[in-house]
Design an enzyme around this catalytic site. Sequence first.
Site, short mmCIF file in Angstrom:
data_model
loop_
_atom_site.label_atom_id
_atom_site.label_comp_id
_atom_site.label_asym_id
_atom_site.label_seq_id
_atom_site.Cartn_x
_atom_site.Cartn_y
_atom_site.Cartn_z
CD GLN A 36 -2.96 1.35 2.18
OE1 GLN A 36 -2.52 1.48 3.46
NE2 GLN A 36 -4.23 1.46 1.82
NE ARG B 173 -8.68 0.26 2.11
CZ ARG B 173 -8.74 0.17 3.59
NH1 ARG B 173 -8.27 1.17 4.63
NH2 ARG B 173 -9.71 -0.77 4.24
N GLY C 218 -9.56 -6.39 8.88
CA GLY C 218 -8.63 -6.04 9.24
C GLY C 218 -8.47 -6.64 10.98
NE ARG C 219 -11.60 -2.64 13.55
CZ ARG C 219 -12.67 -1.87 14.16
NH1 ARG C 219 -12.64 -1.32 15.06
NH2 ARG C 219 -13.64 -2.04 12.99
CE1 TYR D 119 -3.08 9.71 7.44
CE2 TYR D 119 -4.34 8.15 6.70
CZ TYR D 119 -3.63 8.66 7.60
OH TYR D 119 -3.83 8.02 8.82
C1 LIG Z 1 -4.11 -0.86 13.29
C2 LIG Z 1 -4.76 -0.31 12.15
C3 LIG Z 1 -4.11 0.37 11.38
C4 LIG Z 1 -4.56 0.53 10.15
N1 LIG Z 1 -3.90 1.27 9.20
C5 LIG Z 1 -4.28 1.41 7.95
C6 LIG Z 1 -3.34 1.65 6.72
O1 LIG Z 1 -2.31 1.68 6.88
N2 LIG Z 1 -3.86 1.90 5.56
C7 LIG Z 1 -5.33 1.99 5.39
O2 LIG Z 1 -5.79 2.18 4.29
N3 LIG Z 1 -6.03 1.59 6.45
C8 LIG Z 1 -5.67 1.18 7.73
N4 LIG Z 1 -6.53 0.93 8.54
C9 LIG Z 1 -8.01 0.62 8.18
C10 LIG Z 1 -8.23 -0.72 8.02
O3 LIG Z 1 -7.53 -1.13 6.58
C11 LIG Z 1 -9.74 -1.05 7.83
O4 LIG Z 1 -10.33 -0.28 6.91
C12 LIG Z 1 -10.37 -0.81 9.37
O5 LIG Z 1 -10.05 -1.10 10.33
C13 LIG Z 1 -11.80 -1.49 9.19
O6 LIG Z 1 -11.84 -2.86 9.02
P1 LIG Z 1 -11.92 -3.90 10.22
O7 LIG Z 1 -13.01 -3.76 11.01
O8 LIG Z 1 -11.87 -5.12 9.50
O9 LIG Z 1 -10.52 -3.80 10.85
C14 LIG Z 1 -6.04 0.55 10.00
C15 LIG Z 1 -6.71 -0.01 10.90
C16 LIG Z 1 -6.21 -0.37 12.02
C17 LIG Z 1 -7.07 -1.27 13.02
#
Ligand SMILES: Cc1cc2nc3c(=O)[nH]c(=O)nc-3n(C[C@H](O)[C@H](O)[C@H](O)COP(=O)(O)O)c2cc1C
Length: 374
Positions: free
Chosen positions: A104, A228, A320-321, A176
């Site tokens: 990414q 994205r 993600g989480r 961003y």
């Molecule tokens: C610890 C953490 C770091 C994240 N870093 C990024 C990132 O570097 N780039 C990005 O596009 N989204 C980032 N996100 C957003 C996640 O990609 C995702 O869209 C968001 O957590 C919702 O999905 P989930 O409920 O499955 O976690 C981050 C989320 C978390 C929890």
Amino acid sequence: MKSNYLPLFKEISFKSGVQLKNRIVMAPMTNFSSNEDGTVSDSELRYYERRSGGVGLVVTACVYVSRNGKGFQGEFGSDSDEMIDSLRALASTIKEKGAKAVLQIFHGGRECPPDLVPNGDVVSASAVASEQNPNVVPRALLDSEIEAIIRDFGETTRRAVAAGFDGVEIHGANGYLVQQFFSAHSNTREDRWGGSIDNRLRFPLAVVDEVKRAAAAHAQGPFLVGYRFSPEEATTPGITMEDTFRLVDELAKKDLDYLHVSLQEFWSMPRRGADETKSRIEWIQERAGHLVPIIGVGSIQTPDEAVKALDTGIQLIAIGRELIVEPDWVEKVAEGRESEIKTTLSKDDQDRLVVPTPLWQAIIHTPGWFPIGD
Ligand SMILES: Cc1cc2nc3c(=O)[nH]c(=O)nc-3n(C[C@H](O)[C@H](O)[C@H](O)COP(=O)(O)O)c2cc1C
């Protein structure tokens, strides 16, 4: 495996020729754990290794393409050829476990902490601070600097190819730099990069063109390019669904492999610019899903929720989480052990879950971010 989960395990081939073994993507997640010099650390490699066995695709944490784009403490870099070995270690760790690896690529713009960028010189489309960081007023980029950052996205793409990644995802979401150019909140320029929506689209689309050009120039085999974006902003002015429809229409002409819709809640409803007869993701799927595969994301924890999300017609689901909490999510579904999927973590789980310490500290000290049980 239960037969109703079969849609999650269908292979998919992208336009570029990259193929995935299933429909589950590891969402990009920053882990704050890279080395001070921007190289990937061993603890990060172990964290990815633990999570790359089941999913079809891993999208890495964001990587800064320019030195003045570093947005997080412990973020890794791709801003020079010296980083290629570090990037290669990450790509091969992911690929050896069976997932495709996508880098990414990112510039933090006005969200960069001043102490992470050279001379504290935080830059953006315009000299407008964000609501999260009202005290950091960025400097508006010069035309020549904008051109240089666009080239940096291309240079990072060349390095991603050299490092063995299967593709790159342009981080145009979450406030961003790429989004800062598109948003009328952060972009008040009056030159060719701002003003009308056509001008605000110029930077995001120039980044896409440059990344596609670099991929075509350097990749010998299939190499994907995804994008994205966040569909709406809360601020006025700010991105509305109407703006996003225009963005999506333009992106759909660019022969991208996928569009990835960044949401905290998969089923969230439009705020402005589209009515509430459909969720944001359904509006976007209706607009562009017949032209380019859509990835959805946001608080999906169980395979039933993932299947229901795919029923909207989108092609892929990112988690993600939940993949931090349950590294074996895909394997457990595949083996009919979905009842064993964990949806909470405990404060003693760091070693068991193979999470680097800086990320672990963020997880347990940020209230409401992760489901923490006993
Ligand atoms: C610890 C953490 C770091 C994240 N870093 C990024 C990132 O570097 N780039 C990005 O596009 N989204 C980032 N996100 C957003 C996640 O990609 C995702 O869209 C968001 O957590 C919702 O999905 P989930 O409920 O499955 O976690 C981050 C989320 C978390 C929890």
